[in-house]
Write a protein that holds these residues in place. Structure first.
Motif, PDB file in Angstrom:
ATOM      1  N   ALA A  90     -28.064 -30.728 -36.749  1.00 35.09           N
ATOM      2  CA  ALA A  90     -27.066 -31.795 -36.862  1.00 35.09           C
ATOM      3  C   ALA A  90     -26.116 -31.528 -38.021  1.00 35.09           C
ATOM      4  O   ALA A  90     -24.901 -31.748 -37.912  1.00 35.09           O
ATOM      5  N   ALA A  91     -26.670 -31.039 -39.133  1.00 37.10           N
ATOM      6  CA  ALA A  91     -25.831 -30.719 -40.291  1.00 37.10           C
ATOM      7  C   ALA A  91     -24.872 -29.575 -39.978  1.00 37.10           C
ATOM      8  O   ALA A  91     -23.697 -29.607 -40.368  1.00 37.10           O
ATOM      9  N   ALA A  92     -25.345 -28.557 -39.277  1.00 32.70           N
ATOM     10  CA  ALA A  92     -24.507 -27.399 -38.950  1.00 32.70           C
ATOM     11  C   ALA A  92     -23.338 -27.797 -38.049  1.00 32.70           C
ATOM     12  O   ALA A  92     -22.189 -27.396 -38.280  1.00 32.70           O
ATOM     13  N   PHE A  93     -23.619 -28.595 -37.004  1.00 35.53           N
ATOM     14  CA  PHE A  93     -22.545 -29.015 -36.100  1.00 35.53           C
ATOM     15  C   PHE A  93     -21.528 -29.893 -36.817  1.00 35.53           C
ATOM     16  O   PHE A  93     -20.312 -29.754 -36.619  1.00 35.53           O
ATOM     17  N   THR A  94     -22.023 -30.804 -37.650  1.00 36.23           N
ATOM     18  CA  THR A  94     -21.115 -31.692 -38.372  1.00 36.23           C
ATOM     19  C   THR A  94     -20.276 -30.921 -39.383  1.00 36.23           C
ATOM     20  O   THR A  94     -19.059 -31.141 -39.512  1.00 36.23           O
ATOM     21  N   ASP A  95     -20.905 -29.994 -40.099  1.00 35.36           N
ATOM     22  CA  ASP A  95     -20.182 -29.178 -41.072  1.00 35.36           C
ATOM     23  C   ASP A  95     -19.139 -28.306 -40.388  1.00 35.36           C
ATOM     24  O   ASP A  95     -18.007 -28.153 -40.890  1.00 35.36           O
ATOM     25  N   LEU A  96     -19.492 -27.732 -39.235  1.00 29.85           N
ATOM     26  CA  LEU A  96     -18.536 -26.895 -38.501  1.00 29.85           C
ATOM     27  C   LEU A  96     -17.323 -27.703 -38.064  1.00 29.85           C
ATOM     28  O   LEU A  96     -16.177 -27.252 -38.200  1.00 29.85           O
ATOM     29  N   ALA A  97     -17.569 -28.916 -37.548  1.00 27.47           N
ATOM     30  CA  ALA A  97     -16.454 -29.758 -37.121  1.00 27.47           C
ATOM     31  C   ALA A  97     -15.571 -30.146 -38.298  1.00 27.47           C
ATOM     32  O   ALA A  97     -14.340 -30.211 -38.163  1.00 27.47           O
ATOM     33  N   VAL A 118     -18.277 -35.035 -32.696  1.00 26.35           N
ATOM     34  CA  VAL A 118     -19.472 -34.189 -32.800  1.00 26.35           C
ATOM     35  C   VAL A 118     -20.694 -35.035 -33.138  1.00 26.35           C
ATOM     36  O   VAL A 118     -21.767 -34.874 -32.547  1.00 26.35           O
ATOM     37  N   VAL A 119     -20.541 -35.946 -34.088  1.00 23.25           N
ATOM     38  CA  VAL A 119     -21.669 -36.811 -34.468  1.00 23.25           C
ATOM     39  C   VAL A 119     -22.123 -37.643 -33.279  1.00 23.25           C
ATOM     40  O   VAL A 119     -23.327 -37.803 -33.039  1.00 23.25           O
ATOM     41  N   ALA A 120     -21.176 -38.170 -32.515  1.00 25.73           N
ATOM     42  CA  ALA A 120     -21.528 -38.964 -31.338  1.00 25.73           C
ATOM     43  C   ALA A 120     -22.320 -38.130 -30.333  1.00 25.73           C
ATOM     44  O   ALA A 120     -23.293 -38.603 -29.736  1.00 25.73           O
ATOM     45  N   THR A 166     -26.321 -38.414 -28.944  1.00 24.92           N
ATOM     46  CA  THR A 166     -26.718 -38.377 -27.529  1.00 24.92           C
ATOM     47  C   THR A 166     -27.694 -37.250 -27.249  1.00 24.92           C
ATOM     48  O   THR A 166     -28.713 -37.427 -26.569  1.00 24.92           O
ATOM     49  N   GLY A 167     -27.393 -36.062 -27.787  1.00 27.51           N
ATOM     50  CA  GLY A 167     -28.244 -34.901 -27.542  1.00 27.51           C
ATOM     51  C   GLY A 167     -29.645 -35.067 -28.090  1.00 27.51           C
ATOM     52  O   GLY A 167     -30.634 -34.740 -27.420  1.00 27.51           O
ATOM     53  N   VAL A 168     -29.761 -35.612 -29.284  1.00 32.25           N
ATOM     54  CA  VAL A 168     -31.082 -35.822 -29.875  1.00 32.25           C
ATOM     55  C   VAL A 168     -31.831 -36.918 -29.123  1.00 32.25           C
ATOM     56  O   VAL A 168     -33.060 -36.905 -29.047  1.00 32.25           O
ATOM     57  N   SER A 222     -33.825 -38.135 -38.181  1.00 31.12           N
ATOM     58  CA  SER A 222     -33.637 -36.818 -38.805  1.00 31.12           C
ATOM     59  C   SER A 222     -32.251 -36.277 -38.497  1.00 31.12           C
ATOM     60  O   SER A 222     -31.609 -35.639 -39.342  1.00 31.12           O
ATOM     61  N   ALA A 223     -31.781 -36.533 -37.278  1.00 36.07           N
ATOM     62  CA  ALA A 223     -30.424 -36.115 -36.915  1.00 36.07           C
ATOM     63  C   ALA A 223     -29.393 -36.856 -37.759  1.00 36.07           C
ATOM     64  O   ALA A 223     -28.366 -36.284 -38.157  1.00 36.07           O
ATOM     65  N   ALA A 224     -29.649 -38.128 -38.046  1.00 30.36           N
ATOM     66  CA  ALA A 224     -28.740 -38.901 -38.895  1.00 30.36           C
ATOM     67  C   ALA A 224     -28.691 -38.323 -40.302  1.00 30.36           C
ATOM     68  O   ALA A 224     -27.621 -38.229 -40.922  1.00 30.36           O
TER      69      ALA A 224
END
Length: 237
Positions: free
Chosen positions: A52-59, A71-73, A77-79, A106-108
């Protein structure tokens, strides 16, 4: 090489900090789950937080604030789908709901670290661990409190499916088994189901111990002519 053109030391250091914090906080959450031998333990919670951190940081690095929110949304959903994989139904019991909720949290935590909100991520981690540890004795104490029949109406039923020629014996065995377990029966009804008959015994008790009824059901299931036996409860607030 595009790497040389796009690499920026300060942004890279920021990413290391975000993913490192997600790793540490995910480890704290996962360690408690691993200690309790849950389906999703240490490694799963760490990977969810870091992912979750990697996707958010990339965005955040290549997109806009709107992209980060999208991305966070999608992470949420994915988690949610991932958490559904750890929920198991065993008879009338459902296991894994708390573990699935922990994965979601944990995703949050990971999303917060990816957005450089490390203090908020640490706060969420503290609340998650407190919820899984400090609240356990309170939840257990509440579970042991007898139900307030004036506030809620609970009925318990034991169901036995038997061959048509063995209905009388099954009915007698059903009542006897429940009375021996100190669960008096208020009524026994029957309904034809093809070549079989389902007997439904409604208990007088409004509070039961699941292990005791499980033992009664196991005893009834072993009787000759009985195809299936189970118990269930219905609550009306």
């Amino acid at each position: 090489m595009r790497f040389i053109e796009t690499f920026e030391l300060l942004q890279f250091a920021d990413t290391v900090m975000s993913l490192g914090a997600a790793f540490v906080l995910g480890t704290l959450i996962g360690a408690e789950r691993q200690y309790r031998q849950r389906t999703a333990g240490l490694r799963t919670n760490v990977l969810v937080a870091v992912g979750a951190a990697a996707f958010t940081d990339l965005a955040a690095r290549v997109g806009t604030n709107t992209d980060v929110l999208r991305v966070v949304a999608n992470v949420v959903t994915g988690v949610g789908f991932l958490g559904a994989g750890v929920i198991m139904k065993e008879g009338l019991n459902i296991r894994g709901l708390n573990t699935a909720a922990t994965l979601w949290c944990s995703a949050a935590v990971g999303a917060c670290t990816g957005a450089d909100m490390l203090a908020e991520a640490a706060l969420i981690t503290f609340i998650i661990i407190a919820g899984n540890t400090v609240l356990r004795p309170l939840a257990g104490a509440i579970d042991r409190i007898p139900l307030n029949t004036r506030a809620s109406e609970v009925s318990y039923e034991v169901r036995v499916t038997t061959d048509a020629h063995a209905v009388a014996e099954a009915r007698e065995a059903l009542i006897e088994a429940l009375e021996q377990a100190n669960y008096p029966v208020s009524d026994v009804t029957s309904a034809a189901q093809g070549d079989a008959v389902e007997l439904v015994a409604t208990l007088v008790s409004t509070s039961v111990k699941s292990d005791e009824l499980d033992a009664v059901v196991a005893r009834l299931s072993a009787l000759k002519g009985v195809a299936h036996a189970n118990w269930e409860s219905t609550t009306h607030d």
